[in-house]
Motif scaffolding. Structure first.
Motif, PDB file in Angstrom:
ATOM      1  N   ILE A  54       0.831  -1.212   0.000  1.00  0.00           N
ATOM      2  CA  ILE A  54       0.000   0.000   0.000  1.00  0.00           C
ATOM      3  C   ILE A  54       0.862   1.258   0.000  1.00  0.00           C
ATOM      4  N   LEU A  55       1.934   1.247   0.774  1.00  0.00           N
ATOM      5  CA  LEU A  55       2.840   2.403   0.797  1.00  0.00           C
ATOM      6  C   LEU A  55       3.505   2.602  -0.567  1.00  0.00           C
ATOM      7  N   CYS A  56       3.827   1.500  -1.234  1.00  0.00           N
ATOM      8  CA  CYS A  56       4.395   1.592  -2.589  1.00  0.00           C
ATOM      9  C   CYS A  56       3.378   2.201  -3.559  1.00  0.00           C
ATOM     10  N   TYR A  57       2.146   1.767  -3.438  1.00  0.00           N
ATOM     11  CA  TYR A  57       1.074   2.291  -4.296  1.00  0.00           C
ATOM     12  C   TYR A  57       0.916   3.797  -4.111  1.00  0.00           C
ATOM     13  N   ILE A  58       0.948   4.253  -2.865  1.00  0.00           N
ATOM     14  CA  ILE A  58       0.796   5.688  -2.598  1.00  0.00           C
ATOM     15  C   ILE A  58       2.014   6.449  -3.093  1.00  0.00           C
ATOM     16  N   ASN A  59       3.202   5.876  -2.917  1.00  0.00           N
ATOM     17  CA  ASN A  59       4.420   6.530  -3.403  1.00  0.00           C
ATOM     18  C   ASN A  59       4.381   6.669  -4.918  1.00  0.00           C
ATOM     19  N   LEU A  60       3.885   5.648  -5.587  1.00  0.00           N
ATOM     20  CA  LEU A  60       3.745   5.701  -7.046  1.00  0.00           C
ATOM     21  C   LEU A  60       2.783   6.814  -7.455  1.00  0.00           C
ATOM     22  N   LEU A  61       1.659   6.932  -6.738  1.00  0.00           N
ATOM     23  CA  LEU A  61       0.688   7.997  -7.043  1.00  0.00           C
ATOM     24  C   LEU A  61       1.283   9.386  -6.843  1.00  0.00           C
ATOM     25  N   ASN A 113       0.393   9.302  15.794  1.00  0.00           N
ATOM     26  CA  ASN A 113      -0.038   8.221  14.922  1.00  0.00           C
ATOM     27  C   ASN A 113       0.246   8.549  13.461  1.00  0.00           C
ATOM     28  N   ARG A 114       1.167   7.801  12.874  1.00  0.00           N
ATOM     29  CA  ARG A 114       1.630   8.106  11.514  1.00  0.00           C
ATOM     30  C   ARG A 114       0.578   7.814  10.457  1.00  0.00           C
ATOM     31  N   LYS A 115      -0.215   6.784  10.680  1.00  0.00           N
ATOM     32  CA  LYS A 115      -1.236   6.410   9.698  1.00  0.00           C
ATOM     33  C   LYS A 115      -2.267   7.518   9.520  1.00  0.00           C
ATOM     34  N   LEU A 116      -2.714   8.104  10.605  1.00  0.00           N
ATOM     35  CA  LEU A 116      -3.712   9.177  10.522  1.00  0.00           C
ATOM     36  C   LEU A 116      -3.132  10.443   9.900  1.00  0.00           C
ATOM     37  N   ILE A 117      -1.878  10.746  10.211  1.00  0.00           N
ATOM     38  CA  ILE A 117      -1.229  11.920   9.606  1.00  0.00           C
ATOM     39  C   ILE A 117      -1.189  11.767   8.094  1.00  0.00           C
ATOM     40  N   MET A 118      -0.782  10.597   7.614  1.00  0.00           N
ATOM     41  CA  MET A 118      -0.719  10.359   6.169  1.00  0.00           C
ATOM     42  C   MET A 118      -2.110  10.413   5.534  1.00  0.00           C
ATOM     43  N   SER A 119      -3.095   9.857   6.196  1.00  0.00           N
ATOM     44  CA  SER A 119      -4.453   9.834   5.639  1.00  0.00           C
ATOM     45  C   SER A 119      -4.994  11.236   5.419  1.00  0.00           C
ATOM     46  N   VAL A 120      -4.805  12.104   6.409  1.00  0.00           N
ATOM     47  CA  VAL A 120      -5.274  13.496   6.285  1.00  0.00           C
ATOM     48  C   VAL A 120      -4.520  14.209   5.164  1.00  0.00           C
ATOM     49  N   PRO A 214      -6.387  12.155  -8.406  1.00  0.00           N
ATOM     50  CA  PRO A 214      -7.192  12.400  -7.211  1.00  0.00           C
ATOM     51  C   PRO A 214      -8.077  11.231  -6.797  1.00  0.00           C
ATOM     52  N   GLY A 215      -8.764  10.602  -7.751  1.00  0.00           N
ATOM     53  CA  GLY A 215      -9.611   9.457  -7.422  1.00  0.00           C
ATOM     54  C   GLY A 215      -8.803   8.295  -6.868  1.00  0.00           C
ATOM     55  N   LEU A 216      -7.643   8.048  -7.470  1.00  0.00           N
ATOM     56  CA  LEU A 216      -6.765   6.981  -6.986  1.00  0.00           C
ATOM     57  C   LEU A 216      -6.223   7.310  -5.602  1.00  0.00           C
ATOM     58  N   GLY A 217      -6.048   8.601  -5.319  1.00  0.00           N
ATOM     59  CA  GLY A 217      -5.576   9.021  -4.007  1.00  0.00           C
ATOM     60  C   GLY A 217      -6.584   8.728  -2.909  1.00  0.00           C
ATOM     61  N   LEU A 218      -7.854   8.932  -3.190  1.00  0.00           N
ATOM     62  CA  LEU A 218      -8.886   8.646  -2.194  1.00  0.00           C
ATOM     63  C   LEU A 218      -8.994   7.140  -1.918  1.00  0.00           C
ATOM     64  N   VAL A 219      -8.740   6.319  -2.940  1.00  0.00           N
ATOM     65  CA  VAL A 219      -8.675   4.865  -2.728  1.00  0.00           C
ATOM     66  C   VAL A 219      -7.526   4.533  -1.775  1.00  0.00           C
ATOM     67  N   ALA A 220      -6.401   5.233  -1.956  1.00  0.00           N
ATOM     68  CA  ALA A 220      -5.238   5.020  -1.090  1.00  0.00           C
ATOM     69  C   ALA A 220      -5.554   5.338   0.368  1.00  0.00           C
ATOM     70  N   VAL A 221      -6.347   6.380   0.596  1.00  0.00           N
ATOM     71  CA  VAL A 221      -6.722   6.751   1.966  1.00  0.00           C
ATOM     72  C   VAL A 221      -7.528   5.634   2.625  1.00  0.00           C
ATOM     73  N   LEU A 222      -8.459   5.053   1.894  1.00  0.00           N
ATOM     74  CA  LEU A 222      -9.263   3.957   2.431  1.00  0.00           C
ATOM     75  C   LEU A 222      -8.391   2.749   2.781  1.00  0.00           C
ATOM     76  N   LEU A 223      -7.421   2.450   1.923  1.00  0.00           N
ATOM     77  CA  LEU A 223      -6.505   1.346   2.200  1.00  0.00           C
ATOM     78  C   LEU A 223      -5.666   1.622   3.444  1.00  0.00           C
ATOM     79  N   LEU A 224      -5.234   2.861   3.593  1.00  0.00           N
ATOM     80  CA  LEU A 224      -4.458   3.243   4.772  1.00  0.00           C
ATOM     81  C   LEU A 224      -5.259   3.038   6.051  1.00  0.00           C
ATOM     82  N   LEU A 225      -6.493   3.499   6.033  1.00  0.00           N
ATOM     83  CA  LEU A 225      -7.317   3.469   7.240  1.00  0.00           C
ATOM     84  C   LEU A 225      -7.729   2.061   7.641  1.00  0.00           C
ATOM     85  N   PHE A 226      -8.003   1.198   6.652  1.00  0.00           N
ATOM     86  CA  PHE A 226      -8.596  -0.096   6.977  1.00  0.00           C
ATOM     87  C   PHE A 226      -7.650  -1.294   6.843  1.00  0.00           C
TER      88      PHE A 226
END
Length: 507
Positions: A54-61, A113-120, A214-226
């Motif tokens: 997931i972190l790789c996916y977000i870095n790619l985005l 909490n690093r996960k929440l910081i990244m999500s926001v 942007p749409g792919l970024g919001l998918v990344a947020v959901l993956l981060l949170l859950f």
């Protein structure tokens, strides 16, 4: 999953991690811990692999979004009627925002909490990127402003993500996972050019190129949170004789400034950032102008412009990125068997070998398109050898409780002196060298200004060679670090042992 479960990802945002970890240990007795055989990080092996993916996916985005603008730069220049200097500002304002916010997120990442910081941060980045795609023709300043705000999201992510990987893996496995993570930089950059140019071709409007991520970024947020779980800081490499505790931010900065391997490798990475920042924005435009100069293509008078050079450059960036990162990691792994100074030596070799090929690519642009692409391929391959290795150097010469701060300061320095100013500098030098507005001088002035990249690469190689002199000692100090706080020692008093602070004895 209950709050008392040791695998529960329930650390509140404004909390001290060591306190949360202590509560977990109390809730789970020795029998339960032995039965579960939970990893020291508090994250299962399967969850750890998913986290890296997931972190790789977000870095790619992140990198895909950053270089989408470069992929449609000729269209943006034609649409807003701007010169090279203003075009360079598009990258500069983004990097400046990213650079100045990085220390703030580094400070937060070491404490909360690093996960929440990244999500926001990623949510904000996605919304701002979408807003930038609706910029009217008369408001170029609005595009600059929104591109600057995009830096908020990337600063929240880039300073924190590598430290999560560092808290999940150690030694060779950490290096492999970091290499996978940093594959996303060249691949994401290349996809930015490819997606930007192809969406522009299909939609006949460059604005649509900015609406993909942007749409792919919001998918990344959901993956981060859950899916992603926050690991315990430093637990996987903690030593039983002491517990790593946090120090003040000022103490962290002072310790980092005395870490010669960290400082020198940061300056070496600054050269990498300067070169990649310049090429990232200007290489497709330079190749297009070279084709116009040689008569292979018609000039862009009215959009949409020919974006095939962005497509080809994007493909080259993807391939050379994967090849360069993989080669760098493998060469470094083999060389470590002979010398502990392998990592900085491989980084130095990559930069010193890339310099002549980049020089030849720029010089040959007017004579042979094929030769230009071949030299770009070789130059970018050697340049990409640094990405994963530099990150690994930082993680093993800095103690776990200072890593986010170290990441932040490396970002600030490398971007402040590197790619924050290099695209704008290349554009300004190009404008100053241009004697007339002919197609000849549009090409020639940019060609001369880009030659600066080769000399900066040589300087970066020198910094990595200097790093090799200190890397062994700094790594040993980090691995055997003992907190210098006023820890109690045992002193005999009236026939019994009494614990007193060290300072009481020294006084």
């Amino acid at each position: 999953m209950s709050l008392g479960d040791p695998t529960s990802d329930s650390t509140p945002f404004f909390s001290d991690d060591s306190e949360a970890e202590g509560q977990e240990e109390l809730a789970a007795g020795p029998g339960q811990r032995a039965e579960d055989e939970e990893p020291a990080s508090g994250v299962s092996s399967v969850r750890a692999v998913l986290t890296v993916i997931i972190l790789c996916y977000i870095n790619l985005l992140n990198y895909m979004d950053r270089f989408t603008v470069a992929g449609v730069l000729p269209d943006i220049e034609q649409y807003f009627g701007i010169d090279d200097g203003k075009s360079g500002l598009l990258q500069t304002v983004f990097i400046c925002s990213y650079m100045f916010l990085a220390p703030i997120f580094g400070y937060l990442g070491d404490r909360y909490n690093r996960k929440l910081i990244m999500s926001v941060g990623i949510t904000f980045w996605s919304l701002v990127t979408l807003a930038s795609s609706y910029t009217p023709k008369e408001y170029f300043w609005a595009l600059l402003f929104t591109r600057g705000l995009v830096g908020v999201g990337e600063a929240s992510y880039s300073t924190i993500a590598p430290t999560i990987i560092a808290d999940l893996y150690v030694k060779e496995k950490r290096t492999r996972m970091l290499s996978i993570f940093y594959f996303a930089i060249p691949v994401g950059s290349g996809l930015g050019y490819i997606v930007g140019s192809k969406v522009d071709d299909v939609a006949k409007d460059w604005h649509w190129a900015l609406r993909v991520t942007p749409g792919l970024g919001l998918v990344a947020v959901l993956l981060l949170l859950f899916v992603v779980q926050e690991p315990k800081r430093g637990a996987i490499e903690a030593r039983p004789e002491h517990h790593l505790s946090r120090t003040s931010w000022l103490a962290d900065v002072q310790a980092l400034s005395r870490n010669r391997s960290f400082v020198l490798s940061t300056f070496g990475f600054t050269a990498v950032a300067f070169v990649t920042g310049s090429l990232a924005l200007w290489a497709p435009a330079f190749l297009f102008r070279a084709a116009v100069f040689t008569g292979e293509k018609l000039p862009c008078v009215q959009g949409p412009c020919d974006t095939s050079d962005s497509l080809y450059f994007g493909i080259i960036t993807c391939v050379t990125g994967v090849l360069g990162v993989a080669t760098g990691v493998e060469v470094s792994r083999r060389l470590r068997m002979r010398t502990p100074r392998a990592d900085p030596l491989v980084c130095a070799a990559g930069l010193l070998l890339s310099a002549p090929f980049l020089y030849l690519a720029i010089v040959f642009a007017q004579a042979s398109t094929v030769a230009t692409y071949v030299f770009i391929f070789l130059g970018e391959t050697f340049l990409s050898m640094n990405w994963a290795i530099v990150a690994d150097i930082l993680l093993y010469v800095v103690v776990p409780t200072r890593r986010s701060t170290a990441e932040a300061f490396q970002i600030v320095i490398s971007h402040l002196l590197g790619d924050a100013g290099s695209p704008y500098l290349i554009g300004v030098v190009s404008d100053s060298l241009r004697k007339t507005d002919s197609y000849l001088w549009q090409f020639r002035s940019l060609q001369l200004s880009l030659l600066l990249c080769s000399f900066v690469a040589v300087g970066g190689g020198a910094f990595f060679l200097a790093t090799a002199l200190f890397i062994e000692g700094d790594r040993n100090r980090a691995e055997n670090y003992v907190p210098s706080d006023d820890e109690p020692i045992v002193v005999p008093k009236s026939g019994r042992s009494t614990k007193v602070p060290v300072s009481s004895v020294l006084i």
